[in-house]
Structure formats: C-alpha cells, structure tokens
Design an enzyme around this catalytic site. Sequence first.
Site, PDB file in Angstrom:
ATOM      1  CG  ASP A  10      -1.779  -1.257   1.265  1.00 39.90           C
ATOM      2  OD1 ASP A  10      -2.283  -1.683   0.228  1.00 39.90           O
ATOM      3  OD2 ASP A  10      -1.870  -1.837   2.366  1.00 39.90           O
ATOM      4  CE  LYS A  70       3.113  -2.596  -4.567  1.00 42.83           C
ATOM      5  NZ  LYS A  70       2.754  -2.309  -3.178  1.00 42.83           N
ATOM      6  N   GLY A  85      -4.486  -4.535  -4.073  1.00 44.49           N
ATOM      7  CA  GLY A  85      -5.484  -3.572  -4.544  1.00 44.49           C
ATOM      8  C   GLY A  85      -4.762  -2.301  -4.907  1.00 44.49           C
ATOM      9  CG  HIS A  86      -1.938  -1.956  -7.464  1.00 44.34           C
ATOM     10  ND1 HIS A  86      -1.192  -2.648  -8.369  1.00 44.34           N
ATOM     11  CD2 HIS A  86      -1.370  -2.193  -6.262  1.00 44.34           C
ATOM     12  CE1 HIS A  86      -0.213  -3.285  -7.742  1.00 44.34           C
ATOM     13  NE2 HIS A  86      -0.308  -3.032  -6.457  1.00 44.34           N
ATOM     14  CB  THR A  87      -6.509   2.973  -5.027  1.00 46.11           C
ATOM     15  OG1 THR A  87      -6.864   1.903  -4.184  1.00 46.11           O
ATOM     16  CG2 THR A  87      -7.679   3.919  -5.201  1.00 46.11           C
ATOM     17  CD  GLN A 119       0.756  -8.948  -2.153  1.00 48.39           C
ATOM     18  OE1 GLN A 119       1.523  -9.585  -2.828  1.00 48.39           O
ATOM     19  NE2 GLN A 119      -0.518  -8.864  -2.488  1.00 48.39           N
ATOM     20  NE  ARG A 133      -7.777  -6.839   6.232  1.00 51.20           N
ATOM     21  CZ  ARG A 133      -6.819  -7.765   6.232  1.00 51.20           C
ATOM     22  NH1 ARG A 133      -6.616  -8.493   7.312  1.00 51.20           N
ATOM     23  NH2 ARG A 133      -6.060  -7.960   5.188  1.00 51.20           N
ATOM     24  CG  ASP A 168      -0.412  14.463  -0.379  1.00 55.43           C
ATOM     25  OD1 ASP A 168       0.410  13.583  -0.665  1.00 55.43           O
ATOM     26  OD2 ASP A 168      -1.649  14.295  -0.433  1.00 55.43           O
ATOM     27  N   GLY A 178      -0.199  13.644  -4.396  1.00 56.74           N
ATOM     28  CA  GLY A 178      -1.657  13.527  -4.524  1.00 56.74           C
ATOM     29  C   GLY A 178      -1.978  12.258  -5.266  1.00 56.74           C
TER      30      GLY A 178
HETATM   31  P1  IMP Z   1      -2.522 -12.984   2.001  1.00 57.86           P
HETATM   32  O1  IMP Z   1      -1.593 -12.394   0.991  1.00 57.86           O
HETATM   33  O2  IMP Z   1      -3.986 -12.754   1.694  1.00 57.86           O
HETATM   34  O3  IMP Z   1      -2.207 -14.398   2.318  1.00 57.86           O
HETATM   35  O4  IMP Z   1      -2.277 -12.176   3.371  1.00 57.86           O
HETATM   36  C1  IMP Z   1      -1.032 -12.242   4.074  1.00 57.86           C
HETATM   37  C2  IMP Z   1      -0.693 -10.890   4.684  1.00 57.86           C
HETATM   38  O5  IMP Z   1      -0.381  -9.973   3.636  1.00 57.86           O
HETATM   39  C3  IMP Z   1      -1.819 -10.240   5.472  1.00 57.86           C
HETATM   40  O6  IMP Z   1      -1.246  -9.503   6.525  1.00 57.86           O
HETATM   41  C4  IMP Z   1      -2.456  -9.289   4.480  1.00 57.86           C
HETATM   42  O7  IMP Z   1      -3.112  -8.214   5.117  1.00 57.86           O
HETATM   43  C5  IMP Z   1      -1.205  -8.818   3.743  1.00 57.86           C
HETATM   44  N1  IMP Z   1      -1.492  -8.337   2.390  1.00 57.86           N
HETATM   45  C6  IMP Z   1      -1.780  -9.071   1.299  1.00 57.86           C
HETATM   46  N2  IMP Z   1      -1.953  -8.271   0.233  1.00 57.86           N
HETATM   47  C7  IMP Z   1      -1.729  -7.020   0.641  1.00 57.86           C
HETATM   48  C8  IMP Z   1      -1.718  -5.749  -0.026  1.00 57.86           C
HETATM   49  O8  IMP Z   1      -1.922  -5.615  -1.227  1.00 57.86           O
HETATM   50  N3  IMP Z   1      -1.425  -4.679   0.760  1.00 57.86           N
HETATM   51  C9  IMP Z   1      -1.146  -4.800   2.079  1.00 57.86           C
HETATM   52  N4  IMP Z   1      -1.151  -5.942   2.732  1.00 57.86           N
HETATM   53  C10 IMP Z   1      -1.435  -7.056   2.023  1.00 57.86           C
END
Ligand code: IMP
Length: 430
Positions: free
Chosen positions: A13, A16, A40-42, A223, A302, A332, A414
């Site tokens: 997060d 990227k 999740g890439h916003t 990640q 979350r 920012d 931004g």
């Molecule tokens: P999993 O990848 O769903 O198995 O989750 C393993 C850990 O990686 C957990 O702590 C998730 O919250 C974290 N995680 C997986 N994908 C992301 C992401 O894109 N951003 C931040 N944390 C992530």
Amino acid sequence: MSTLVVLGTQWGDEGKGKVVHYLAADSDYIVRYQGGNNAGHTLIYQDKPFVLHLIPSGILFPKKICMITNGVVVDPKALKEEIDVLKKKKIPVDGRFFVSERAHVILPYHKLIDGMLESDTTKTKIGTTKKGIGPCYTDKVRRVGIRVIDYIDKEVFVELLDQNLKEKEDMLKKVCDIKKLRKEILKDHEVLSKFLKKYAADTSLMLAEAIKKKKKILFESAQGTMLDLDYGTYPFVTSSNPTSGGASTGTGMGPACVDDVLGVVKAYTTRVGEGPFPTELFDKTGEFLRDKGQEYGATTGRPRRCGWFDAVVLRHSVRVNGIKRLILTKLDCLEGLDKIKVCVAYKYKGKILKEFPASRIVQRDCKPVYEELPGLDGKVAGVKSYDKLPKNAKKYIKRLEELVGAKIDLVSLGRKREETIKTGKNVKWF
Ligand code: IMP
C-alpha cells in the site's frame, strides 16, 4: 536502460498503483510478477478512483502490453470480473493482455481453506485477505497445483481437480458439501476456461523477444518487502516474493535482464493484517494519518494500522532489493503535523539495533528510537516543482535519503498521475 522493477519497500500500500500508472506512459510492457487478487491498486482514472487487483495499471493506456506472469496466482473468476469492468469502460484488453500458462490457478477450495486456517485458534492468525493466496501457493510448492495450462485442458483439469478434492477431503467436508462444490467448480469451468484460454500465453518467451528488441519493460510487484516470504516479518507475510529477485523467478527472465530497481516508499508507514510494526501509533497522530491518507484496505476495506516512517525497515528494503532509487509517496498527508518523527534504530533489552532483526520476538518487542523533525512548513499538495516545495519538506526528503542510503527521484503529492514531481532535472526511467 530498458527494464525496471518497481516494488513496495514497506508492508504494501505504498502507492505502487499510481506510480506504475505514472511510469507506464513511458513503457511498452507492464508486467505483474507475483501475488494475486490480494492486492489492490487504487488509481485515479477520468477523475474517479479505480481499483485494480490483478491487471497492471498500464492497461489504462490503450497501446501498452500487459502481462500476468508465472509468479502470480490467478483467480479466473476475479480476473473475468476485472476484465468485464475494463470492457464496460471501453478499455481495450484483447490482444494486449496475456496470462502465463504457468501461473497457478486459485480455486474456490483455496478460499475455503484460507478462511478455515484464519479462524483456527490453534494456529497463528496472519490476518490474510482470505482470497485463497496462501493455500494456492502451498499447492504449488506441494506439486499438486493446477496451472493455467492445466485449467484450460478439460481432461487434465478434471483429473487434477478430483485428486485435489480427494486429498483435501478431511478438511473441506467440515465446511462444505464436496459434491456440490465439485459441481459448482465444473460449471464455472465451462465459462472460465474458454475465457482464460484467450489470454493464456508463454509470457517468458514473449518477454525474451521484447527484451531482444529493447522494448521498455516495467516489472510491477504487489504487496511489499516486509510481506516477502523470505525477507518480511515471517510468519506474518504473504506467500510469494515481492522483492526484486521475485521479478526473475516470477517471469522467467534471468536476473541479468534487470537494469534498475525502483522502490516505492510512503512518507509514513502502514500495515494491514497481524504482525509486528515497531513504529505503529495508537494515538491521535495514528488516526490523523489514517484519515488524511484514507488508509483503508483497497481489497478488504480494513482500516490500516498507521505509524511513523521507519528507516530501519527502509535500509533493509534497500539492501535486499538492491534499490538504487526511491519514489516517495503521500508526502502531502504529513501536512498539518507540527512535528514529524522518523525511526532511526530499534532498542531491544538495552541494545541499539540498526538492522532489521530476523527474530519474531525481537521484531515484536523492540522499541523505536526516534529523531524528531519539524513539520512541513506550508502546503505541499498542488506544488508543481521540487524547487517550490517548502523548506522543511525538502529537509525531510534529504534526511530520509541520508538515513536509508538511496536517492529519492520522484515525489508524489496527490492521488492523480499529474500530482507527481521529479527531484532533479536529469531524472529518467528508460
Ligand atoms: P494474504 O496475501 O492474503 O495471504 O495475506 C497475508 C498478509 O499480507 C496479510 O497480513 C495481508 O493483510 C497482507 N497483504 C496481502 N496483500 C496485501 C496488499 O496488497 N497490501 C497490504 N497488505 C497485504
């Protein structure tokens, strides 16, 4: 220079999606090399937030070639949903988007197992996204996984599916009717296998040809380094290698093909899920950062845990990835704070630690040693050039560079692509 790896240096997060969207304009190929739809890439597209989970954000540029390579785990249903949204928005996909035949496929039983493991009180809770990522990679390593090439061949698929349902029977029967599950999987397979076949390709071969032609290729991780299976805060990690080495094994391209590694780093730190986070804030400042940075998971919604910038984490990240240059995001979001803290070391049982420890106990119990810097004196949002940044903002950037041992080439101020400034005139990507 024609091949760049762009990766997250913290717990994911870092922004990227936006950075890749920015750099994609200068690239020919954009390639995602690990993870799955846990990411999740916003980004902002036509003035509205837009989230991509699997497909690289380069897809928003109509002529770029985008790939999901063998290091990624692919949920065919989630991929179809994402492509359907793109097609609805009239973004062309066919003929320029490819999925590796060797990528492993996530099936509904992987998601069920992910959920079961997370609710099992006898096991360490990881706080996964419950998208079936870990169980799918587990099957890959145990050599019972089903790859795209297997999935699109009905005969092979049915045989492997039955093997998998049989060996997972004891576990699955606790949460579902296995016959019904098999029927549903086969029903979905009729549609999804035809859909996936359209995009399946030998992406490693395609990349080798592109490299020969000196095409500009951006390799994108999901990640972040601290969620890396080997170099993250194990066991609170994801099940793949977001670190730069993953770009080689995850694409089928030799390591010598990587020309440069760019790290994306947020001006503070966040984490979702369980696990150690030495600079986590449980006070008003933490809430301030969550609010200002809109720190809510793009995949699960979350609230993200928030804290100060951690230079120990960054030094570790710079080293294990071989990062030469950094891209600083969300500067920012520090606007409005009187003072900014940066963690320069950890203290554990009276000892000062300058390097990120391997022990899960030390990671959990160490305390951050902070250096205090003045707040950014003035507005940074909307600033169009590095020279126009307030003095303290530049001071913060310089201090981070000194502490982590890498140069910050780009600063994001931004959510829009355009809200990005270079720190020097000679900053170039390719
Ligand atoms: P999993 O990848 O769903 O198995 O989750 C393993 C850990 O990686 C957990 O702590 C998730 O919250 C974290 N995680 C997986 N994908 C992301 C992401 O894109 N951003 C931040 N944390 C992530």
